[in-house]
Scaffold this motif. Sequence first.
Motif, PDB file in Angstrom:
ATOM      1  N   GLN A 165       0.717  -0.719   0.150  1.00  0.00           N
ATOM      2  CA  GLN A 165      -0.116   0.158   0.322  1.00  0.00           C
ATOM      3  C   GLN A 165       0.506   1.487   0.490  1.00  0.00           C
ATOM      4  OE1 GLN A 165      -3.020  -1.474   2.801  1.00  0.00           O
ATOM      5  NE2 GLN A 165      -3.654   0.521   1.950  1.00  0.00           N
ATOM      6  N   LYS A 166       2.059   1.303   0.638  1.00  0.00           N
ATOM      7  CA  LYS A 166       2.323   2.506   0.485  1.00  0.00           C
ATOM      8  C   LYS A 166       3.311   2.975  -0.741  1.00  0.00           C
ATOM      9  CE  LYS A 166       6.773  -0.013   1.969  1.00  0.00           C
ATOM     10  NZ  LYS A 166       8.168  -0.084   2.991  1.00  0.00           N
ATOM     11  N   HIS A 167       3.311   1.485  -1.880  1.00  0.00           N
ATOM     12  CA  HIS A 167       4.015   1.990  -2.722  1.00  0.00           C
ATOM     13  C   HIS A 167       2.986   2.885  -3.907  1.00  0.00           C
ATOM     14  CE1 HIS A 167       7.509   0.702  -1.856  1.00  0.00           C
ATOM     15  NE2 HIS A 167       6.862  -1.064  -1.761  1.00  0.00           N
ATOM     16  N   PHE A 168       1.649   2.482  -3.409  1.00  0.00           N
ATOM     17  CA  PHE A 168       0.733   2.584  -4.500  1.00  0.00           C
ATOM     18  C   PHE A 168      -1.119   3.142  -3.589  1.00  0.00           C
ATOM     19  CE2 PHE A 168       2.937  -1.866  -5.404  1.00  0.00           C
ATOM     20  CZ  PHE A 168       3.641  -1.481  -6.643  1.00  0.00           C
ATOM     21  N   SER A 169      -0.596   3.978  -2.853  1.00  0.00           N
ATOM     22  CA  SER A 169      -1.747   4.448  -2.253  1.00  0.00           C
ATOM     23  C   SER A 169      -1.248   6.207  -1.823  1.00  0.00           C
ATOM     24  CB  SER A 169      -2.475   3.878  -1.192  1.00  0.00           C
ATOM     25  OG  SER A 169      -2.360   2.300  -1.242  1.00  0.00           O
ATOM     26  N   ALA A 170      -2.625   6.693  -1.911  1.00  0.00           N
ATOM     27  CA  ALA A 170      -2.471   8.339  -1.917  1.00  0.00           C
ATOM     28  C   ALA A 170      -2.277   8.148  -0.238  1.00  0.00           C
ATOM     29  CB  ALA A 170      -3.448   8.694  -2.321  1.00  0.00           C
TER      30      ALA A 170
END
Length: 395
Positions: free
Chosen positions: A191-196
Amino acid sequence: MGLLRGWPPCARAMARLGAVRSHYCALLLAAALAVFAFYYLGSGRETFSSATKRLKESRAGVPSAPSSPAPEVARGSVAPGPGPGPKAKSLEGGGVGPVDYHLLMMFTKAEHNAALQAKARVALRSLLRLAKFEAHEVLNLHFVSEEASREVAKALLRELLPPAAGFKCKVIFHDVAALTDKLFPVVEAMQKHFSAGSGTYYSDAIFFLSVAMHQIMPKEIQRIIQLDLDLKYKTNIRELFEEFDNFLPGAIIGIAREMQPVYRHTFWQFRHENPTTRVGGPPPDGLPGFNSGVMLLSLEAMRQSPLYSRLLEPTHVQQLASKYHFRGHLGDQDFFTMIGMEHPELFHVLDCTWNRQLCTWWRDHGYSDVFDAYFRCEGHVKIYHGNCNTPIPDD
């Protein structure tokens, strides 16, 4: 979650939604007529620009995992099947019986959202108006929602289902919170790579449903199509399922190219360091990334792919994100785009006419000189995608 047999046409199923709602005994009778029972399915996604904020506002932190609820099946959708006749091979498990076609849509936070309801009305009206299936085929409509949105969806379906639909369907509702509980442990690391935003948000896990769908769905369901709500269909949705037959060995997902220079921008540092790379470049020779508005998920192929299993591991996600200097905000779309740069063989690329994106935001934000190379799409449009709230052409 399982597969029910013998339901009547869609119009009759939805007409009974309200009447049978309070009759628990009728549900037991329906269950007795089922060959399998669904345990539960979960969530999907909406347009990221609106849904991310709503889900973040509504959920914070990681709650204790509730017991797994069964999905709500459209009441009255189970009835004695047709008379004796030839049976077709099932798509689920290779047995005999009805052929099931599965579509999944995210429908959350809709109760007070008139714009989202309007998009859903356009999508469902065009989908159901043009849908055509054979007598032995069943359209399974899966909606992922919370309780309030579920009631909105039921009202829309009562309004929009053709009174004399010539095909059978089943409507199934799945709880978004229950699926988020299952997804979060699987996708937390990516998530840290692909979330706002800069952190890992429990509520953002729902935007990675397609990434782990093969682990969430029961094995009886081997294929499913996940769809955004900001779509308008111009052809029979059954035709899209035929694209599964065009998957090459090793392919697990069918998806169309992104039609804006989104990833030209996201991969700017990698492109600067590698001036001759195809990464982020426009078609036909470049790799513009993917758009997740229309996705064909071969769940069985995903389960059987050792390569895909490795790519889900946190260490592999970190390695690729570091290699490409990747920092996105579009959830599953970003993950599929990144691994697609490294392993294009995992993807069957849909023709642009199956996901004709209309958003032109990047044309006015620094990329007017190359925009048309990404946005060009020739051929008869089968599905319009009004992404970034772009109006869809009238019929």
